[in-house]
Structure formats: structure tokens, C-alpha cells
Design a protein around this motif. Structure first.
Motif, mmCIF file in Angstrom:
data_model
loop_
_atom_site.group_PDB
_atom_site.id
_atom_site.type_symbol
_atom_site.label_atom_id
_atom_site.label_comp_id
_atom_site.label_asym_id
_atom_site.label_seq_id
_atom_site.Cartn_x
_atom_site.Cartn_y
_atom_site.Cartn_z
ATOM 1 N N LEU A 251 0.872 -1.170 0.000
ATOM 2 C CA LEU A 251 0.000 0.000 0.000
ATOM 3 C C LEU A 251 0.909 1.220 0.000
ATOM 4 O O LEU A 251 1.761 1.356 0.891
ATOM 5 C CB LEU A 251 -0.897 0.005 1.225
ATOM 6 N N VAL A 252 0.756 2.099 -0.985
ATOM 7 C CA VAL A 252 1.603 3.280 -1.088
ATOM 8 C C VAL A 252 0.740 4.531 -1.196
ATOM 9 O O VAL A 252 -0.416 4.466 -1.605
ATOM 10 C CB VAL A 252 2.580 3.191 -2.281
ATOM 11 N N GLU A 253 1.329 5.662 -0.818
ATOM 12 C CA GLU A 253 0.657 6.964 -0.917
ATOM 13 C C GLU A 253 1.562 7.924 -1.655
ATOM 14 O O GLU A 253 2.783 7.901 -1.466
ATOM 15 C CB GLU A 253 0.396 7.552 0.475
ATOM 16 N N ASP A 254 0.954 8.793 -2.480
ATOM 17 C CA ASP A 254 1.742 9.846 -3.108
ATOM 18 C C ASP A 254 1.672 11.106 -2.253
ATOM 19 O O ASP A 254 1.037 11.115 -1.188
ATOM 20 C CB ASP A 254 1.306 10.083 -4.557
ATOM 21 N N VAL A 255 2.340 12.157 -2.702
ATOM 22 C CA VAL A 255 2.403 13.388 -1.915
ATOM 23 C C VAL A 255 1.047 14.070 -1.771
ATOM 24 O O VAL A 255 0.866 14.883 -0.868
ATOM 25 C CB VAL A 255 3.435 14.375 -2.512
ATOM 26 N N ARG A 256 0.099 13.722 -2.635
ATOM 27 C CA ARG A 256 -1.249 14.304 -2.547
ATOM 28 C C ARG A 256 -2.172 13.512 -1.634
ATOM 29 O O ARG A 256 -3.323 13.855 -1.457
ATOM 30 C CB ARG A 256 -1.863 14.376 -3.936
ATOM 31 N N GLY A 257 -1.667 12.372 -1.117
ATOM 32 C CA GLY A 257 -2.483 11.536 -0.253
ATOM 33 C C GLY A 257 -3.275 10.481 -1.000
ATOM 34 O O GLY A 257 -4.085 9.771 -0.403
ATOM 35 N N ASN A 258 -3.065 10.370 -2.318
ATOM 36 C CA ASN A 258 -3.723 9.322 -3.106
ATOM 37 C C ASN A 258 -3.079 7.985 -2.783
ATOM 38 O O ASN A 258 -1.868 7.889 -2.667
ATOM 39 C CB ASN A 258 -3.606 9.601 -4.602
ATOM 40 N N SER A 259 -3.889 6.952 -2.668
ATOM 41 C CA SER A 259 -3.399 5.619 -2.326
ATOM 42 C C SER A 259 -3.355 4.726 -3.554
ATOM 43 O O SER A 259 -4.199 4.833 -4.443
ATOM 44 C CB SER A 259 -4.301 4.975 -1.277
ATOM 45 N N PHE A 260 -2.363 3.829 -3.579
ATOM 46 C CA PHE A 260 -2.199 2.865 -4.656
ATOM 47 C C PHE A 260 -1.858 1.512 -4.055
ATOM 48 O O PHE A 260 -1.303 1.431 -2.962
ATOM 49 C CB PHE A 260 -1.035 3.257 -5.587
ATOM 50 N N VAL A 261 -2.147 0.458 -4.793
ATOM 51 C CA VAL A 261 -1.721 -0.892 -4.445
ATOM 52 C C VAL A 261 -0.697 -1.308 -5.496
ATOM 53 O O VAL A 261 -0.942 -1.170 -6.692
ATOM 54 C CB VAL A 261 -2.912 -1.875 -4.436
#
Length: 87
Positions: free
Chosen positions: A31-41
Motif C-alpha cells: 500500500l503506497v501513498e503519493d504526496v497528494r495523499g492518493n493511495s495505490f496498491v
């Protein structure tokens, strides 16, 4: 990700942090997050900008980045609660 890149662009490994690793018998993913707070798998084989996820570890994600025709490994460590990303 620049404003000119569409919403389906792969995540930039320089702008994400690993916030969780799920390690099951049949599936592993990060589970990762970008600098905008969007989450990705992210799973092994998933594309990121200039590279691909080559491995998952219990404490991070290994990404193969293509630089000048050669591939380098980049390890994104798991950021535990209360820690900052030390990059």
C-alpha cells in the motif's frame, strides 16, 4: 506527476511512500501513498514511472528503474506509523 500526465499514469517512485505491506499465503502487495495523499496498491510486476516493481519484502518494495539503458534497484522502505520517510 505533472499536470500534463493523465490520471492513469503510473506512480512516480520518487514521490511515493510505502505505508503498508500485506503478506498473505496467496498474494502479497504494498500500500503506497503519493504526496497528494492518493493511495495505490502495488504488486510484483506493476509498472511505475521509468521502471517496474521487481520484488516485495516484508519491510519494503524493490523497484527496477531504467537509467541510461541500465537497470538499477531502488528499495522503498516501509514507513511505520510515527516515522517520517527518510529520503
Amino acid at each position: 506527476v505533472g499536470a500534463d500526465v493523465g490520471g492513469d499514469a503510473p506512480p512516480d517512485p520518487g514521490a511515493i511512500k510505502v505505508v503498508g505491506i500485506v503478506w498473505g499465503a496467496n498474494d502479497q502487495f504494498a500500500l503506497v501513498e503519493d504526496v497528494r495523499g492518493n493511495s495505490f496498491v502495488l504488486r510484483r510486476g506493476d509498472k511505475v514511472q521509468n521502471g517496474v516493481v521487481t520484488a516485495l519484502k516484508r519491510d519494503g518494495v524493490v523497484i527496477g528503474i531504467a537509467v541510461d539503458g541500465q537497470t538499477e534497484s531502488l528499495v522503498l522502505p516501509l514507513v511505520r506509523k510515527g516515522e517520517s520517510n527518510a529520503r
